[in-house]
Enzyme design. Structure first.
Site, PDB file in Angstrom:
ATOM      1  N   SER A  75       0.881  -1.206  -0.095  1.00 43.75           N
ATOM      2  CA  SER A  75      -0.028  -0.039  -0.054  1.00 43.75           C
ATOM      3  C   SER A  75       0.925   1.266  -0.045  1.00 43.75           C
ATOM      4  O   SER A  75       1.715   1.203  -0.750  1.00 43.75           O
ATOM      5  CB  SER A  75      -1.141   0.043   1.064  1.00 43.75           C
ATOM      6  OG  SER A  75      -2.058   0.837   1.320  1.00 43.75           O
ATOM      7  N   ASP A 119      -8.323  -4.704  -6.428  1.00 39.74           N
ATOM      8  CA  ASP A 119      -7.846  -3.621  -5.386  1.00 39.74           C
ATOM      9  C   ASP A 119      -8.407  -2.532  -5.187  1.00 39.74           C
ATOM     10  O   ASP A 119      -8.600  -1.837  -6.097  1.00 39.74           O
ATOM     11  CB  ASP A 119      -6.242  -3.432  -5.394  1.00 39.74           C
ATOM     12  CG  ASP A 119      -5.761  -3.049  -4.097  1.00 39.74           C
ATOM     13  OD1 ASP A 119      -6.376  -2.239  -3.477  1.00 39.74           O
ATOM     14  OD2 ASP A 119      -4.596  -3.644  -3.656  1.00 39.74           O
ATOM     15  N   HIS A 127      -7.243  -5.915  -0.872  1.00 44.76           N
ATOM     16  CA  HIS A 127      -6.143  -5.046  -1.000  1.00 44.76           C
ATOM     17  C   HIS A 127      -4.904  -5.664  -0.923  1.00 44.76           C
ATOM     18  O   HIS A 127      -4.435  -6.252   0.330  1.00 44.76           O
ATOM     19  CB  HIS A 127      -6.631  -4.129   0.184  1.00 44.76           C
ATOM     20  CG  HIS A 127      -5.330  -2.838   0.248  1.00 44.76           C
ATOM     21  ND1 HIS A 127      -4.813  -2.373  -0.888  1.00 44.76           N
ATOM     22  CD2 HIS A 127      -4.702  -2.222   1.369  1.00 44.76           C
ATOM     23  CE1 HIS A 127      -4.005  -1.282  -0.490  1.00 44.76           C
ATOM     24  NE2 HIS A 127      -4.114  -1.289   0.668  1.00 44.76           N
TER      25      HIS A 127
END
Length: 521
Positions: A241, A459, A489
């Site tokens: 991320s 995602d 994710h």
């Protein structure tokens, strides 16, 4: 005010399908390995100063005092296989001999089942996520990597156990939950922007000059100090991320020191703050529609039904837990967090069905998981750090008038999430006390070793398109893209043997796949 842009990668995965929520650290912080012993690795060696470094040897050759780890927040102390320490780094890299701050570290030594490569450094996202808390909770995912690496993570500057930022009290945080994040009247708009300004003022009051030194560039410089102090010639790294932006920034600053870098759930480095908001609106709408399809609903009709629910909550919140009520903003947070992982979709179904019947406790519990609120009413400071870091990084300061003009476009992109994302472009860094540094980060890394960039087509938080853009901006021969056709994710450890094997081959054997490889499952 929560923000979903670049939110901590694994925090959302702590939402259980039964609708019971746990924080990103979890309640089983040591993975049930309290009695495990660290593998013998020989005596500690003092690192040699890096001759290319401009930092004093007192920093680059410091010897870390590793010892037992303490409990962090509501998480219990991890087991005896985990060691913690603090690293000293410059507050201001323009003054390397000046004031220093502490950065909290955690590690588990290699199990010694193969020839040791070095340390593998992790950042799980945020910005604002605590690696010291997260790594023990998810270490089982990295057992294969631990055969040849010491697993190491850290709390970046401004975060948790490092020199952390705190902006308001728990009482003030809970009171702010009543602020309407999609204001409909002049009074609601004034309250929205006053809350934003008050938040920034609280950060400045508590953090002082630290607030101007919590940038991603400085965190990447801290990582190079870690590399030297840990005794590694090259940096081996897994960023998830926001951790992909941090890793890309490191590669740009130190291309010749790049070892084996994996970037998973990739932030689009070409996007400014408005671009990120649009990307996320698309990503979450796409994930919501995939969820609706999976439950036999028409995506457009299902989205309209959720919009109607949110409008009813805007007018009249539902009973939640105790004297707390489920507001429109908290419901949107609960819906959003459920989309981070396909495993959380049943919890979303339960929350939506309950809300349609006039009960808000399930969605409220999901929102509390994202906001890291425990049963006692205490909140983590992750959102404080996230906002402080991202507002120091990003230069753009969208005005309220500009935000209102673009609301129509945001609603077109996503009828469910667009309005929130549109207002957020102005509210997030409104009246922020420190100027931002750039429109978008520079991740070009000519001359670096191949960097593995992993994108997931489903995602929601870091939409798939960002992976190709990261690979391209790293540069030809550097960025190597791997695609997984999945949901949630992040890709590694999410159930794809193809992804896990490809990443493991890269990190353990140095074998980068062909650029553009696709994993179907």
């Amino acid at each position: 005010m929560p923000r979903f842009v670049r939110s901590a990668a694994l925090a959302a995965a702590g939402v259980l399908v039964a609708g019971l929520a746990v924080g990103c650290g979890g309640s089983d912080g040591d993975g049930g390995k309290d009695d495990a012993k660290p593998a013998p690795t020989g005596p500690e060696q003092s690192p040699k100063p890096d001759p290319s470094s401009t930092l004093p040897a007192a920093l680059t050759a410091q010897k870390l005092d590793w010892g037992g780890c303490k409990a962090t927040g509501s998480d219990p102390a991890p087991g005896s296989e985990w060691q913690c320490s603090t690293l000293k780094v410059p507050l201001d890299y323009a003054k390397p001999d000046g004031e220093t701050i502490d950065v909290a570290l955690i590690r588990a030594r290699s199990t010694g089942k193969g020839e040791r490569i070095g340390s593998l450094l992790f950042n799980f996202g945020g910005p604002g996520g605590s690696g010291v808390s997260m790594l023990p909770s998810f270490a089982d995912m990295y057992d294969t990597l631990r055969e040849r690496y010491d697993l190491v993570s850290f709390d970046p500057r401004g975060v948790a156990g490092s020199e952390g930022v705190r902006c308001r009290s728990d009482k003030e945080t809970q009171a702010a939950e009543s602020v309407d994040l999609t204001p409909d009247t002049p009074a609601e708009e004034a309250a929205y922007f006053k809350d934003a300004a008050d938040f920034g003022a609280g950060c400045a009051k508590d953090s002082g000059k630290l607030l101007g030194h919590v940038s991603t560039v400085e965190a990447a410089q801290d990582m190079d100090v870690m590399r030297q102090v840990l005794g590694d010639e090259k940096l081996h790294y897994m960023g998830v991320s926001y951790g992909t932006e941090l890793g890309g920034t490191y590669a740009h600053l130190f291309p010749k020191r790049v070892g084996r870098l994996t970037l998973d759930a990739v932030v689009d480095p070409s996007a400014d703050s408005v671009g990120h908001a649009k990307n996320q609106a698309r990503g979450f709408q796409r994930a919501l529609e995939n969820y609706l399809k999976s439950s036999g609903q028409d995506p457009k009709a299902g989205s309209r039904k959720i919009v109607r629910l949110l409008k009813r909550l805007d007018a009249e919140p539902l009973p939640g837990s105790g004297d707390r009520r489920l507001t429109q903003s908290l419901a949107l947070t609960g819906i959003t967090v459920s989309l981070y992982s396909k495993q959380s979709w049943p919890a979303l179904t339960r929350g939506l069905e309950q809300a349609e019947k006039g009960e808000g406790s399930a969605l409220l519990q999901l929102a509390d998981a994202y906001n890291e609120r425990d049963a006692s009413g205490s909140y983590s400071t992750a959102s404080h750090s996230q906002r402080s870091i991202s507002c120091r990084d990003g230069k753009a300061r969208t005005t309220p008038a500009e935000a209102k003009r673009q609301l129509g476009e945001f609603r077109e992109i996503s009828p469910v999430f667009g309005e929130f994302m549109g207002w957020d472009t102005a509210g997030w860094c409104h009246d922020w006390p420190v100027a931002g540094l750039h429109d978008s980060p520079d991740v070009s890394a000519p001359g670096a070793a191949p960097v593995l960039v992993v994108g997931n087509t489903g995602d929601p938080a870091t939409p798939y398109e960002g992976a190709r853009k990261m690979a391209d901006e790293l540069g030809k021969g550097v960025g190597v893209e791997l695609t997984w056709k999945g949901e949630g994710h992040g890709a590694y450890g999410s159930g794809s043997g193809c992804v896990d094997d490809t990443v493991n081959d890269y990190l353990l054997e140095g074998k980068a796949p062909k650029d553009g490889k696709v994993c179907e499952s």
